[in-house]
Design an enzyme around this catalytic site. Sequence first.
Site, PDB file in Angstrom:
ATOM      1  N   SER A 192       0.836  -1.194   0.000  1.00 41.46           N
ATOM      2  CA  SER A 192       0.000   0.000   0.000  1.00 41.46           C
ATOM      3  C   SER A 192       0.879   1.255   0.000  1.00 41.46           C
ATOM      4  O   SER A 192       1.727   1.408  -0.873  1.00 41.46           O
ATOM      5  CB  SER A 192      -0.954  -0.030   1.202  1.00 41.46           C
ATOM      6  OG  SER A 192      -1.922   0.983   1.134  1.00 41.46           O
ATOM      7  N   ASP A 225      -8.967  -6.132  -4.735  1.00 40.23           N
ATOM      8  CA  ASP A 225      -8.537  -4.835  -4.199  1.00 40.23           C
ATOM      9  C   ASP A 225      -9.086  -3.735  -5.101  1.00 40.23           C
ATOM     10  O   ASP A 225      -8.647  -3.566  -6.229  1.00 40.23           O
ATOM     11  CB  ASP A 225      -7.008  -4.784  -4.148  1.00 40.23           C
ATOM     12  CG  ASP A 225      -6.464  -3.490  -3.558  1.00 40.23           C
ATOM     13  OD1 ASP A 225      -7.263  -2.592  -3.219  1.00 40.23           O
ATOM     14  OD2 ASP A 225      -5.227  -3.384  -3.432  1.00 40.23           O
ATOM     15  N   HIS A 254      -8.153  -4.930  -0.365  1.00 40.60           N
ATOM     16  CA  HIS A 254      -6.861  -4.248  -0.228  1.00 40.60           C
ATOM     17  C   HIS A 254      -6.038  -4.819   0.922  1.00 40.60           C
ATOM     18  O   HIS A 254      -4.814  -4.903   0.842  1.00 40.60           O
ATOM     19  CB  HIS A 254      -7.091  -2.750  -0.019  1.00 40.60           C
ATOM     20  CG  HIS A 254      -5.830  -1.951   0.061  1.00 40.60           C
ATOM     21  ND1 HIS A 254      -4.919  -1.902  -0.968  1.00 40.60           N
ATOM     22  CD2 HIS A 254      -5.311  -1.176   1.060  1.00 40.60           C
ATOM     23  CE1 HIS A 254      -3.899  -1.129  -0.620  1.00 40.60           C
ATOM     24  NE2 HIS A 254      -4.112  -0.679   0.604  1.00 40.60           N
TER      25      HIS A 254
END
Length: 387
Positions: free
Chosen positions: A156, A321, A354
Amino acid sequence: MSFPSDSVGLVTPQKFQFEEPLHLECGRVLPRFELMVETYGTLNADYSNAILICHALSGHHHAAGYHHDDDKKAGWWDACIGPGKAIDTNKFFVVALNNIGGCNGSTGPTSPNPENENRPYGPDFPLVTVRDWVKTQALLSDHLGIQSWYAVIGGSLGGMQALQWSVDYPDRLKNCVIIASAPKLSAQNIAFNEVARQSILSDPDFYHGRYLEHDSYPKRGLILARMVGHITYLSEEAMKQKFGRDLKSGKFMYGFDVEFQVESYLRYQGEQFSRNFDANTYLIMTKALDYFDPSREYEQSLTKAMAQTQCRFLVVSFTTDWRFAPERSQEIVDALITNHKPVTYLDVDAEQGHDSFLFPIPLYVKTLRAFLGGEAHLKSTPQVEIN
């Protein structure tokens, strides 16, 4: 307490002080700063087995192991860091840190401001960027004597830092692992961040960021910000399987209290987060996300930016995601392929959305382990002590 055999066990954070002024991209200067760091494994004699772990928005230096015998939860990426795990601490010396602007020991909004009678920085703490973080990480590398990382890894927002490393310090890393990330935020992602920020900024207890001086805290705003963010971290399928339309009491109550299980979950996550995170830090982290764009200095061309790189890449995305969809990872891969750079790409079929990068999904873990390989090994003597 006995820890699992594949755990790094008890770990003790270290704080490193940097006395030289740090010039930031925003034009401000930090007169000095501190970084809170944890290390796992042993640095070998030629300093060739070091791996840097970069954290995401709510992450920190405690990536693996335990701080106390009675800790119920291990570090945030304990699933992948430890003896025999994908990031094998029998082979590698692993470094994790809390970035500046954070709220877990490194210099940030809750730290004393030497230019204001050591009162907390609060809203006076400067906005920082991913490039600023990478700059401090490079200074930490210098302090540790590590001229080149075997790998820089992040998921991320952490993946953005790994990507920035490959562009800004191309000769200081051999491998770059970018997981569930993107080369820059979309308008939709910036919008999510703005909603989260406004929930904090509009909280009456925020006091323009000086809530500590008012013995207050914008808890409601931070809870709402986390609830909004958490929705984007989960996939629709994961929420369907975990909650569906299940009711907390089994029947409609015809009111505005919690009725659905998913409501209860979001409120719980927001409440827990609000107890451990700083609101000013949340604002800073989301702005760092918004500002990230390594192509900005290369005529808005990611291909030109990635031409600077010299390392091998592993890029990982997850099918469900939707915060950083696989297409965003493919943009990075395409830019690397255009430049004839060595890149391995994996799109993992995972239902967690995610947050998949935090889970030990077999194909994902197997690929990470294989990519890192066994090239680095510990020399029997001498071992290097870190001070």
